[in-house]
Design a protein around this motif. Structure first.
Motif, PDB file in Angstrom:
ATOM      1  N   ILE A  63      -3.592   3.577   0.065  1.00  0.00           N
ATOM      2  CA  ILE A  63      -4.096   3.238  -1.109  1.00  0.00           C
ATOM      3  C   ILE A  63      -3.606   1.901  -1.613  1.00  0.00           C
ATOM      4  CG2 ILE A  63      -4.140   3.756  -3.611  1.00  0.00           C
ATOM      5  CD1 ILE A  63      -4.014   6.565  -3.019  1.00  0.00           C
ATOM      6  N   ARG A 107      -4.927  -6.170  -8.864  1.00  0.00           N
ATOM      7  CA  ARG A 107      -5.851  -6.718  -9.861  1.00  0.00           C
ATOM      8  C   ARG A 107      -6.628  -7.734  -9.402  1.00  0.00           C
ATOM      9  NH1 ARG A 107      -3.700  -4.467 -14.559  1.00  0.00           N
ATOM     10  NH2 ARG A 107      -4.527  -6.227 -15.937  1.00  0.00           N
ATOM     11  N   VAL A 148     -10.246   1.065 -14.624  1.00  0.00           N
ATOM     12  CA  VAL A 148      -9.764   0.644 -13.115  1.00  0.00           C
ATOM     13  C   VAL A 148     -11.251   0.567 -12.466  1.00  0.00           C
ATOM     14  CG1 VAL A 148      -8.509   1.428 -10.971  1.00  0.00           C
ATOM     15  CG2 VAL A 148      -7.712   1.915 -13.349  1.00  0.00           C
ATOM     16  N   ILE A 182      -8.587  -0.619  -7.353  1.00  0.00           N
ATOM     17  CA  ILE A 182      -7.945   0.605  -6.578  1.00  0.00           C
ATOM     18  C   ILE A 182      -8.990   0.610  -5.242  1.00  0.00           C
ATOM     19  CG2 ILE A 182      -8.671   2.618  -7.643  1.00  0.00           C
ATOM     20  CD1 ILE A 182      -6.000   3.831  -6.909  1.00  0.00           C
ATOM     21  N   MET A 186      -9.276   2.614  -1.556  1.00  0.00           N
ATOM     22  CA  MET A 186      -8.559   3.435  -0.541  1.00  0.00           C
ATOM     23  C   MET A 186      -9.177   3.612   0.989  1.00  0.00           C
ATOM     24  SD  MET A 186      -9.323   6.732  -3.360  1.00  0.00           S
ATOM     25  CE  MET A 186      -8.091   8.139  -2.298  1.00  0.00           C
ATOM     26  N   ALA A 199      -9.028   0.049   1.541  1.00  0.00           N
ATOM     27  CA  ALA A 199      -7.442  -0.377   1.231  1.00  0.00           C
ATOM     28  C   ALA A 199      -7.074  -1.317   2.298  1.00  0.00           C
ATOM     29  CB  ALA A 199      -6.779   0.767   1.004  1.00  0.00           C
ATOM     30  N   HIS A 211     -12.955   1.255  -8.966  1.00  0.00           N
ATOM     31  CA  HIS A 211     -12.794   1.706  -7.671  1.00  0.00           C
ATOM     32  C   HIS A 211     -13.563   1.167  -6.735  1.00  0.00           C
ATOM     33  CE1 HIS A 211     -10.135   5.538  -8.105  1.00  0.00           C
ATOM     34  NE2 HIS A 211     -10.176   5.020  -9.194  1.00  0.00           N
ATOM     35  N   PRO A 213       0.797  -1.318  -0.042  1.00  0.00           N
ATOM     36  CA  PRO A 213       0.000  -0.187  -0.038  1.00  0.00           C
ATOM     37  C   PRO A 213       0.884   1.322   0.070  1.00  0.00           C
ATOM     38  CG  PRO A 213      -0.684  -1.699   1.882  1.00  0.00           C
ATOM     39  CD  PRO A 213       0.434  -2.053   1.012  1.00  0.00           C
ATOM     40  N   GLU A 216      -3.518  -0.793  -4.320  1.00  0.00           N
ATOM     41  CA  GLU A 216      -3.758  -1.332  -5.945  1.00  0.00           C
ATOM     42  C   GLU A 216      -3.531  -2.826  -6.245  1.00  0.00           C
ATOM     43  OE1 GLU A 216      -2.582   2.434  -8.589  1.00  0.00           O
ATOM     44  OE2 GLU A 216      -1.318   1.985  -7.177  1.00  0.00           O
ATOM     45  N   LYS A 242      -7.831   5.036 -15.860  1.00  0.00           N
ATOM     46  CA  LYS A 242      -6.517   4.941 -15.092  1.00  0.00           C
ATOM     47  C   LYS A 242      -6.147   6.232 -14.828  1.00  0.00           C
ATOM     48  CE  LYS A 242      -2.928   1.934 -14.259  1.00  0.00           C
ATOM     49  NZ  LYS A 242      -3.156   0.707 -13.513  1.00  0.00           N
TER      50      LYS A 242
END
Lengths: 102, 102
Positions: free
Chosen positions: A31, A35, A93, A58, A60, A64, A95, A22, A33, A85
């Motif tokens: 954050i 896949r 992406v 992604i 947050m 996250a 969210h 992170p 990220e 993105k």
């Protein structure tokens, strides 16, 4: 002009892969990220087809932390909205606004 | 193995753009390819952010006819599932299973 807030909703299942360490925004928001490796079977024109792709995602703050706790390899159902993105790319992406283990 | 059928669902609003002349599969199924120009406002970490991107979309058979009747410039709400454009690409395409004018 107000935009309809709810017309960008994705619900998708898959496995958390490529979960990076992170990072934090300047104001300290975590954050994560990663896949989502997705496999499913969907019907179209009466034919069942196998779907397989990876989706950039992604998360947050609290979300996250939740994804990091779940960890790579977890099978999850994610809810969220799509963006591109960045300004120059048209890559999408997800969210994440909600995540649960399936 | 059976895959959960419903864990790949997208509901998204936008404007039909770049609607190509429909093509037909060898067995005569109509295919309409277009892009959905999406603008919305979504909340994340308490901040309202403007989202703006174009999403590749494909509709088949009855749904292709419906999209063609709606025509370019129509504001629609699409329901469907995501796939990647082809085996080699990771670009995403929305397969439309329902469409209505908004």
């Amino acid at each position: 002009m107000r935009f309809p807030p709810n017309l960008n909703q994705v619900i998708i299942g898959g496995k958390i892969v490529d979960l990076n360490t992170p990072r934090y925004t300047p104001v300290g928001i975590m954050i994560a990220e990663f896949r989502l490796s997705h496999v499913s079977s969907q019907e179209e024109v009466g034919i069942q087809r196998k779907i397989e792709f990876e989706l950039a995602a992604i998360a947050m703050a609290d979300m996250a932390e939740k994804i990091v706790r779940m960890g790579p390899g977890s099978h999850v159902e994610l809810t969220g909205f799509m963006t591109k993105k960045n300004r120059l790319s048209n890559q999408l992406v997800l969210h994440v606004s909600d995540a649960r283990i399936i």
